[in-house]
Design a protein around this motif. Structure first.
Motif, short mmCIF file in Angstrom:
data_model
loop_
_atom_site.label_atom_id
_atom_site.label_comp_id
_atom_site.label_asym_id
_atom_site.label_seq_id
_atom_site.Cartn_x
_atom_site.Cartn_y
_atom_site.Cartn_z
N VAL A 5 0.73 -1.13 0.03
CA VAL A 5 -0.11 0.02 -0.19
C VAL A 5 1.05 1.26 -0.04
O VAL A 5 0.69 2.07 -0.65
CB VAL A 5 -1.08 -0.12 1.15
CG1 VAL A 5 -1.91 1.38 1.15
CG2 VAL A 5 -2.11 -1.06 1.08
N CYS A 6 1.76 1.23 0.85
CA CYS A 6 2.65 2.55 0.97
C CYS A 6 4.05 2.17 0.95
O CYS A 6 5.02 3.41 0.77
CB CYS A 6 2.20 3.25 2.33
SG CYS A 6 2.87 2.20 3.59
N CYS A 30 0.51 2.55 7.35
CA CYS A 30 -0.91 2.55 6.98
C CYS A 30 -1.42 1.61 7.61
O CYS A 30 -3.02 1.40 7.31
CB CYS A 30 -0.84 2.41 5.49
SG CYS A 30 -0.54 0.82 4.64
N TYR A 31 -1.04 0.54 8.52
CA TYR A 31 -1.72 -0.51 9.03
C TYR A 31 -2.49 -1.68 8.16
O TYR A 31 -3.41 -2.18 8.67
CB TYR A 31 -2.94 0.29 10.13
CG TYR A 31 -2.42 0.78 11.13
CD1 TYR A 31 -2.98 0.29 12.46
CD2 TYR A 31 -1.45 2.01 11.30
CE1 TYR A 31 -2.40 1.13 13.63
CE2 TYR A 31 -1.11 2.68 12.52
CZ TYR A 31 -1.47 1.93 13.70
OH TYR A 31 -1.13 2.41 14.76
N ALA A 32 -1.73 -1.41 6.96
CA ALA A 32 -2.30 -2.55 5.93
C ALA A 32 -1.69 -3.93 6.72
O ALA A 32 -0.53 -3.84 7.29
CB ALA A 32 -1.78 -2.47 4.59
N SER A 33 -2.37 -5.08 6.60
CA SER A 33 -1.84 -6.35 7.04
C SER A 33 -1.63 -7.28 5.70
O SER A 33 -2.48 -7.09 4.62
CB SER A 33 -2.72 -7.12 7.90
OG SER A 33 -3.94 -7.19 7.35
N GLN A 49 -10.43 -0.90 4.64
CA GLN A 49 -11.67 -0.73 5.30
C GLN A 49 -11.73 0.50 5.65
O GLN A 49 -10.82 1.20 6.23
CB GLN A 49 -11.83 -1.82 6.32
CG GLN A 49 -11.64 -3.30 6.10
CD GLN A 49 -13.00 -3.57 5.38
OE1 GLN A 49 -14.10 -3.27 5.77
NE2 GLN A 49 -12.82 -4.50 4.36
N PRO A 50 -13.04 1.21 5.49
CA PRO A 50 -12.97 2.53 6.26
C PRO A 50 -13.00 2.56 7.47
O PRO A 50 -13.00 1.46 8.33
CB PRO A 50 -14.74 2.84 5.88
CG PRO A 50 -15.27 1.56 5.40
CD PRO A 50 -14.31 0.68 4.98
N MET A 51 -12.79 3.96 8.27
CA MET A 51 -12.45 3.86 9.78
C MET A 51 -13.42 3.16 10.65
O MET A 51 -13.05 2.52 11.54
CB MET A 51 -12.49 5.42 9.97
CG MET A 51 -11.31 5.99 9.50
SD MET A 51 -11.32 7.88 10.15
CE MET A 51 -12.52 8.27 10.83
N GLY A 52 -14.81 3.13 10.25
CA GLY A 52 -15.75 2.52 11.26
C GLY A 52 -15.86 1.06 11.08
O GLY A 52 -16.40 0.50 11.83
N PRO A 116 -3.64 5.44 -0.38
CA PRO A 116 -3.81 5.82 -1.82
C PRO A 116 -5.12 5.68 -2.14
O PRO A 116 -5.70 4.55 -2.01
CB PRO A 116 -2.81 5.64 -2.63
CG PRO A 116 -1.64 4.95 -1.80
CD PRO A 116 -2.41 4.59 -0.53
N GLN A 117 -5.75 6.46 -2.78
CA GLN A 117 -7.22 6.31 -3.61
C GLN A 117 -7.16 4.92 -4.40
O GLN A 117 -8.18 4.30 -4.39
CB GLN A 117 -7.79 7.61 -4.13
CG GLN A 117 -8.51 8.52 -3.52
CD GLN A 117 -9.63 8.05 -2.50
OE1 GLN A 117 -9.43 8.52 -1.40
NE2 GLN A 117 -10.42 7.37 -3.01
N ALA A 118 -6.31 4.97 -5.03
CA ALA A 118 -5.96 3.85 -6.02
C ALA A 118 -5.88 2.50 -5.11
O ALA A 118 -6.23 1.27 -5.74
CB ALA A 118 -4.66 4.15 -6.87
N MET A 119 -5.84 2.46 -3.86
CA MET A 119 -5.50 1.31 -3.03
C MET A 119 -6.80 1.04 -2.43
O MET A 119 -6.79 0.08 -1.38
CB MET A 119 -4.28 1.39 -2.13
CG MET A 119 -2.82 1.16 -3.06
SD MET A 119 -2.76 -0.25 -4.08
CE MET A 119 -2.70 -1.55 -2.91
N ARG A 120 -7.78 1.79 -2.46
CA ARG A 120 -8.92 1.68 -1.59
C ARG A 120 -10.22 0.71 -2.29
O ARG A 120 -10.97 0.64 -1.55
CB ARG A 120 -9.76 2.84 -1.39
CG ARG A 120 -8.61 3.75 -0.50
CD ARG A 120 -9.29 4.88 -0.06
NE ARG A 120 -8.34 5.93 0.59
CZ ARG A 120 -8.59 6.68 1.64
NH1 ARG A 120 -9.92 6.85 2.07
NH2 ARG A 120 -7.71 6.94 2.48
N SER A 121 -10.05 0.20 -3.36
CA SER A 121 -11.02 -0.61 -4.09
C SER A 121 -10.87 -1.85 -3.69
O SER A 121 -9.89 -2.38 -3.07
CB SER A 121 -10.96 -0.49 -5.56
OG SER A 121 -9.88 -1.17 -5.97
#
Length: 135
Positions: A5-6, A30-33, A49-52, A116-121
């Motif tokens: 991701v980062c 970025c807390y990706a796993s 995943q969104p914050m919630g 990044p937006q590109a990694m949110r799908s």
């Protein structure tokens, strides 16, 4: 291992070996796993995943029941409160709630902005399943 991701270095969770020899790697930026091994996947990269939907609510003796904190990991909240008995609850930490800890909310917002937006799908992070013939 580098975060997909980062691009920062990831750290490996000190989990005892399982029958499937799964390793869990996390990015402290970025807390990706990323999960390596396991029963079904060679490499599993959970999507954004969104914050919630990213953190559970923290529970521990001494935490005020009037304030909802996000459980990060290793006995700590996102706002850095640490207790030996801290654990994630069965419920999501909801940052939009009035009683959500402001410092946890700020930390979650900063972490969220690092994706990044590109990694949110849903399909941005590629997972590689074991082949059907693998034993």
């Amino acid at each position: 291992m580098k975060c997909d991701v980062c691009g920062r270095a990831m750290w490996q969770w000190p989990v005892p070996p399982t029958a499937w020899e799964e390793q869990i790697w996390s990015c402290s930026w970025c807390y990706a796993s990323t999960h390596v091994g396991g029963e079904w996947f060679e490499i599993s990269r959970p999507p954004y995943q969104p914050m919630g939907m990213r953190w559970e609510r923290a529970v521990a003796d001494g935490l005020s029941p009037d304030v909802s904190h996000a459980f990060e990991a290793y006995d700590a909240t996102l706002c850095r409160i640490q207790r030996a008995d801290m654990a994630p609850s069965d419920y999501w930490w909801l940052p939009e709630r009035e009683n959500a800890c402001g410092d946890c909310r700020s930390a979650a917002s900063v972490i969220d902005s690092r994706w990044p937006q590109a990694m949110r799908s849903e399909n941005a992070r590629i997972s590689v399943p074991r082949s059907a013939t693998a034993g």
